[in-house]
Design a protein around this motif. Structure first.
Motif: not given
Ligand SMILES: [Zn+2]
Lengths: 272, 1009
Positions: A148-152, A155-161
């Motif tokens: 999970t990521c709390d960004c908006e 795309e999943r997975p997002c760059r943060h993940m």
């Molecule tokens: Zn994210």
């Protein structure tokens, strides 16, 4: 000299806000990980990623956008600084192996000291994978973990993940025991359970050899921790440090001057 | 207000910050990056002592915050508070300044300021550092700062103190990390306090070293070897980085790390390490075994065998951390040495078995790699021990007689027959054995029940070289040696030794006493005195080698009477009419007087000219009159200045006393001395020459020009291998070829001890400087003015004479002793002090210990400073004001074997139960003029428990009242040995004429040119 902490003026819409002392990958170019288990774990996490996000994730991880990361009980929690003021919180939850599988694996491992040694020493021969398979288990997760990521971002997975995934793979690459932890076997249990299998009771001596890092607790930030201090040092022993160390090999054994100088530096002190 | 302190390990500074914690304050501004409670540098400076020399700096730090505002440090901090960065205004200071601050209890902080826990924390660490340094618990090492390597002193926390240290580590308030979140020092809790502990230790050691020996370490143009740089930097008052190319530097850092490892607090890493112990088999073909163990970094003795950790009962005695250390260690060690894999093939682990070839790989390459990777490797002791070396012997057979016996010099240019032979230590190998070794497949051989390693590559090379060049031949000694050295450089076996197969003609090369031509000479008729047996040998030898046409060096220990032996030779030559011209004695200014007195005493029949001083003879006069004397004494300085005078003569003997004066072959005096023409050349020196090679070359070259070859060749073949590479073998060879030319007897030689009296009293004659002479004359003049023509022994007359006597004594000691001022206490102003310094150097060089007596406390104080500074050693000082308890401490200190080498005593020694038998030299810097008191002082050293011969040196200034009284006492002593009137009484009763005679300064008193 003023060290640079993020300030509002520095925000640029296209680059993430930089983080001082963020967690970084060891590899700054090329492949992120070198070992098969590191690669395997990364593959499990990034197999469904979009290339652009994956590249951004790698970039983030290399730049040190991850402020902190914690691993416990199969779950990784991390804080990633993106373009937004507030960092995002990422979690990656891995699937733990059933207890029975671990029992079977550890039982066989206890007879393979070579593999135990390798794992403790930071490497994992491919035999380990085969060993897991013999007990219908796999050391690497077959499916992508639940992230999970709390960004908006959409795309999943997002760059943060993905940044966190890279960092996890990087850490696991040199510490197979961390991989075991993500698969449900806490690191400290590895040795405890092996000891049980070897019929070795817990020692009666204090296991105080490595001090635990004092947690940087916020509540006691300004205080010395409430530990039982040894209030006074015991009477120091009379030790001739130089005699204990012996003559340095890097001195020529015939070089009496150097030897004497060194002795003098010490003995003048003793005489003082 | 609360004061906080942060140690910044990367820049070695302590950062102070003052926090305003007066309530929650509604006017706090949460917006900016400045800490809303932070006070300014200017506020901070007022709270702290100026000695800290704070300078201003701004830093970002992390502080607990709620609702965007920092929470004051004295308040309870809620659990949900977050750390938030703010900029603070700090005052910073370098480590040196901060240690004294923290050592003060209570901390010298302005009242009304609350001292934060961080300060108390650093204080505890600083105090711990003081404790460590007081107990000498420190170790020299290397620290890295900004990419450079600095030699530093670090804390050596012993096992016993580790619990305390660990409790200190744990007691760290998190705030100390506020300024440097998440860097490497945060990863391990020990890192930050250890950095400060080390800084405190380092500073204290340096501070102390500076007080003791305040010399600055200056970077030099050429870089000395790393160990030297390291040692120098450790004694300097400031940091100075090591300098070398990076690979050498890395290796050196590693070596130092390996060396000082065991005593550093290492819980930064694991406190345990894997140990690997190699056990050789008892026979040639058995298996070698490697036994894995777990060893402690803190306690070198602790070593737990692998099996014990898997034993359910035994394992409970060991911490759990040992087991993973063993397994992980073996896993990683097997990468460096794959056969170790076998250890982990069974539960429990087994020792690993390897064969001879593998064992060799383990000992040579793998062990280095393993040690580098942090494992402790134990190899069999014989591997590390110097064993009987395999190498070559150069056998020199009888040098061919080249004609006249005066030229029977064995120089390096002498043609010799030589042969090469292989040897293992002392044991020569037959050619067959040598060939067998050359075909051996492995370097490990089991011979005579012992394992040893041989360099088969070198054996094969040497074998081939010798086959090519021949095992024997004729060449000059220099060429023969050159062949051997050349083969060694080309990777062959080392040249172990040089053996003379001496025929009768040359047995003196091994030992002159066995030479048929050597005979003991009787003491010359005109010699007034008795030579001790070893002096007879020395004197006979000096004459024997002169007959053979060789220049030689008499290098007996100080006090064995080199001068006397030389005088005996001069007397012998005079009696037997051997001398065909005058002899020239060249010596330092400080011993001119001594030579004159000794010649006068032992050989009064010799006609002696002292050529020095402003009124010395001009060149023409000198040339005309030189022939009328048997001996002419002069100084090294004058040899240069009056060179033409000396060149105009052909000398029979040239004698260089204290020949180390020509140690540098390029100085003017060395060149001048070498240019003189002489039939016989002698050098006298008390300092061992074999360790100072260029000095040796220079002396030998003076004695026998060209003997040690050209200076460049000498450097390549001897000086460099011996001094730079520490080659024992080259040193032995050099000793061997120079031995026939140097006679050196030590006081400690058994045969010498038998010859020496237990107490050997010597008078050391010194000269006055012009300044001393002028002062002396003034005092004498004043005295005679005061007493006028008065005779008799009135109370006043006595008083005036005695007071003058004291003053004169002080003047002969040093002008400062008389003037009582702060002027420079230099040896250039006092002949005695100059001589004392020279003799003390010899005492130190010989590893002896000395007592120095003076009656004057003020002089004692100055001497104490002077000697300590000049020689960089501790000098003990006992004077009238020393409290009883401290006296005992001083005595005990001196009496310990490795205690300080010099003990200065300024009190009257009588009545004190001092037992100072460690000393084997006693110096009386001034005379007591009461032999009983003087003997009492001497007896401090000469007491029950004394095992060495004691040398007593009594300083006397030539031509002064000191010498006159000394003579009077000696005369009296001869009259009635036991009832002696002290010198003072003697002199106060003298008639006016006698008094004039006693006090008048004689012409030869002064030594300045
Ligand atoms: Zn994210």
């Amino acid at each position: 000299m003023i060290s640079h902490w993020p300030t509002h003026q520095e925000i640029d819409i296209n680059v993430p806000i930089s983080v001082e002392h963020g967690l970084q990958l060891r590899s700054q170019r090329g492949e992120i990980v070198k070992n098969w288990w590191g690669r395997g774990l990364l593959a499990a996490m990034d197999s469904t990623a979009v290339k652009e996000e994956l590249d951004a994730g790698k970039r983030y991880a290399r730049k040190g956008q991850i402020e902190w990361m914690e691993c416990s009980e199969s779950t990784v929690k991390a804080s990633v600084q993106g373009r937004d003021d507030k960092p995002y919180t990422v979690t990656i939850a891995f699937k733990a192996l059933p207890g029975a599988a671990w029992t079977a694996v550890l039982t066989e491992l206890s007879q393979r000291l070579d593999l135990c040694g390798a794992i403790l020493g930071g490497s994992m021969p491919e035999d380990v994978q085969a060993l897991f398979e013999r007990h219908d288990a796999a050391v690497l997760p077959a499916d992508p973990p639940h992230s999970t990521c709390d960004c908006e971002r959409t795309e999943r997975p997002c760059r943060h993940m993905l940044a966190v995934a890279c960092l996890v793979a990087d850490r696991v690459d040199t510490r197979p025991l961390l991989l075991f932890e993500l698969r449900g076997l806490p690191q400290e249990q590895f040795m405890t359970r092996l000891r049980e299998l070897w019929n070795l009771p817990l020692p009666d001596v204090d296991d105080a050899d490595v001090p635990q890092p004092s947690e940087r607790s916020v509540t006691g930030y300004y205080r010395r921790p409430d530990v039982e201090p040894e209030t006074q040092p015991t009477a120091p022993p009379k030790v001739d440090v130089l005699a204990k160390l012996g003559i340095p090999q890097f001195f020529n054994q015939d070089d009496q001057t150097s030897l004497q100088t060194l002795r003098k530096l010490y003995h003048d002190h003793i005489r003082r | 207000m609360t004061l906080h302190a942060f140690w910044l390990p990367n820049s070695f500074v302590m950062s102070f910050w003052l926090e305003d914690n007066q309530g929650p304050g509604p006017d706090l501004d949460p917006g900016g990056s400045e800490h809303p409670r932070g006070m300014l540098f200017t506020d901070l400076v007022g709270q702290l002592p100026t000695e800290l020399e704070l300078y201003q700096e701004q830093r970002f730090g992390l502080f607990p915050a709620a609702d965007g505002l920092p929470i004051a440090s004295h308040l309870d901090i809620p659990i949900d508070a977050q750390l938030q960065p703010w900029c603070i205004d700090t005052g910073e200071t370098i480590a040196e300044c901060v240690i004294d601050f923290f050592r003060t209890r209570p901390l010298p902080v302005d009242e009304g300021t609350t001292i934060g826990d961080s300060l108390l924390y650093w204080q505890q660490i600083a105090e711990f550092a003081v404790l460590l340094v007081d107990e000498t618990l420190m170790v020299p090492g290397i620290a890295e700062l900004e990419g450079k390597k600095y030699p530093v002193w670090q804390a050596a926390v012993p096992l016993e103190l580790d619990p305390y240290w660990q409790s200190l580590v744990t007691a760290m308030p998190p705030v100390v990390h506020a300024l440097m979140p998440d860097n490497e020092f945060a990863a391990t809790p020990e890192a930050l306090p250890l950095s400060f502990l080390d800084a405190c230790v380092d500073f204290q050691v340096r501070q102390w070293a500076m007080q003791r020996n305040p010399k600055f370490h200056r970077p030099r143009k050429s870089q000395p070897p790393l160990p030297k740089q390291w040692l120098d930097a450790l004694q300097a008052g400031h940091f100075s980085a090591l300098f070398a190319d990076s690979r050498r530097l890395e290796t050196f850092v590693e070596e130092v790390g390996l060396w000082n490892d065991g005593v550093r607090p290492l819980s930064l890493f694991s406190p345990y390490r894997l140990g690997l112990e190699l056990m050789p088999p008892d026979d040639h073909d058995g298996d070698w075994e490697i036994h894995p163990t777990v060893r402690s970094n803190r306690d070198r003795e602790l070593s737990v065998p692998a099996g014990e950790l898997f034993d359910p009962a035994a394992s409970t005695h060991h911490p759990t951390a040992l087991l993973p250390c063993l397994l992980a260690g073996l896993g990683r060690a097997a990468v460096d040495f794959p056969p170790l894999d076998a250890c982990l093939e069974s539960v429990p682990p087994e020792p690993c078995r390897i064969d001879r070839m593998q064992a060799l790989v383990f000992m040579t390459e793998a062990s280095l790699l393993l040690q580098k990777h942090g494992f402790i490797v134990h190899l069999p002791t014989w591997w590390e021990e110097p064993q009987e070396k395999l190498g070559l012997l150069l056998r020199i057979s009888t040098p061919r007689n080249t004609g006249t016996d005066r030229n029977a010099v064995l120089g390096l240019d002498q043609m010799v027959s030589y042969s090469w032979e292989a040897a293992m230590g002392e044991e020569s190998l037959t050619e067959a054995e040598f060939r067998e070794l050359a075909t051996s497949k492995t370097q490990l051989i089991h011979r005579n029940g012992r394992w040893r390693r041989v360099d088969t590559g070198a054996i094969r090379k040497s074998m081939k070289q010798l086959k090519d060049r021949g095992f024997s031949g004729d060449a000059s000694l220099a060429n023969a040696m050159e062949i051997g050295f050349g083969m060694e450089h080309a990777g062959g076996l080392p040249v172990l030794d040089l053996r003379f197969d001496c025929g009768e003609d040359a047995s003196w090369l091994d030992d002159f006493r066995t030479d048929a031509r050597f005979k003991m000479l009787p003491t010359p008729k005109t010699f007034r005195g008795t030579l001790r047996p070893y002096q007879e040998i020395g004197y006979s030898w000096l004459q024997f080698v002169a007959d053979a046409g060789l220049g030689v060096c008499l290098a007996d220990d100080m006090g064995l009477g080199k001068t006397v032996q030389m005088i005996a030779v001069l007397a012998h030559q005079q009696v037997n009419k051997l001398a065909e011209g005058p002899s020239l004695i060249v010596c330092p200014m400080s011993v001119v007087g001594n030579w004159a007195r000794e010649l006068e005493r032992f050989a009064p029949s010799l006609r002696v000219l002292i050529h020095h001083g402003g009124d010395r003879s001009s060149q023409r006069m000198f040339v005309d009159s030189a022939g009328e004397y048997d001996a002419i004494i002069t100084t090294y300085n004058l040899i240069v200045r009056d060179q033409t005078s000396f060149l105009s003569c052909r000398w029979w003997n040239i004698i260089l006393d204290e020949a180390q004066n020509i140690k540098n072959p390029n100085t003017k005096q060395s060149v001048a001395v070498r240019s003189l023409r002489a039939c016989n050349r002698y050098c006298l020196t008390g300092t061992p020459v074999e360790n100072r090679l260029i000095e040796l070359w220079s002396i030998m070259d003076f004695l026998n020009a060209g003997f040690l070859g050209w200076i460049g060749t000498f450097r390549t073949h001897f000086a460099m291998p011996i001094e730079r590479d520490g080659s024992d073998r080259r040193a032995a060879i050099l000793r061997k070829i120079t031995r026939p030319f140097i006679l050196r007897r030590l006081k400690s030689d058994r045969s010498i001890i038998c010859d020496l009296p237990e107490k050997n009293e010597m008078k050391v004659f010194c000269n006055l400087t012009a300044e001393q002479a002028a002062l002396y004359q003034t005092v004498v003049d004043q005295m005679f003015t005061c007493i006028g023509g008065e005779e008799g022994s009135s109370f006043e007359r006595k008083g005036m004479i005695l007071s003058a006597l004291v003053k004169l004594k002080q003047i002969t000691n040093h002008p400062v002793n008389f003037l009582h001022d702060d002027s420079e206490f230099s040896s250039a102003r006092s002949g005695k002090l100059q001589r004392l310094e020279e003799m003390m150097q010899v005492v130190l060089d010989e590893g002896d210990k000395a007592l120095i007596f003076t009656q004057f406390a003020q002089l004692g104080t100055r001497l104490h400073e002077k000697l300590a500074r000049k020689f960089g050693v501790e000098v003990l000082y006992l004077h009238g004001g020393t409290p009883q308890r401290q006296r005992e401490q001083l005595i005990n200190k001196f009496q310990t074997r490795h205690g300080p080498p010099m003990f200065l005593l300024s009190l009257k020694a009588g009545g004190l139960g001092l037992n100072l038998t460690e000393a084997n030299h006693v110096f009386h810097y001034d005379r007591w003029w009461n032999p009983a008191v003087e003997d009492q002082a001497t007896d401090r050293a000469f007491r029950i428990g004394q095992t060495k011969a004691v040398q007593v040196h009594k300083y006397i200034c030539v031509g002064t009242v000191e010498e006159k009284i000394d003579r009077m006492i000696d005369n009296k002593r001869q009259l009635a040995d036991n009832i002696i009137t002290p010198g003072e009484t003697l002199i106060t009763n003298l008639s006016l004429t006698e008094l004039r005679d006693a006090f008048m300064l004689s012409r030869d008193a002064v030594s300045e040119q």
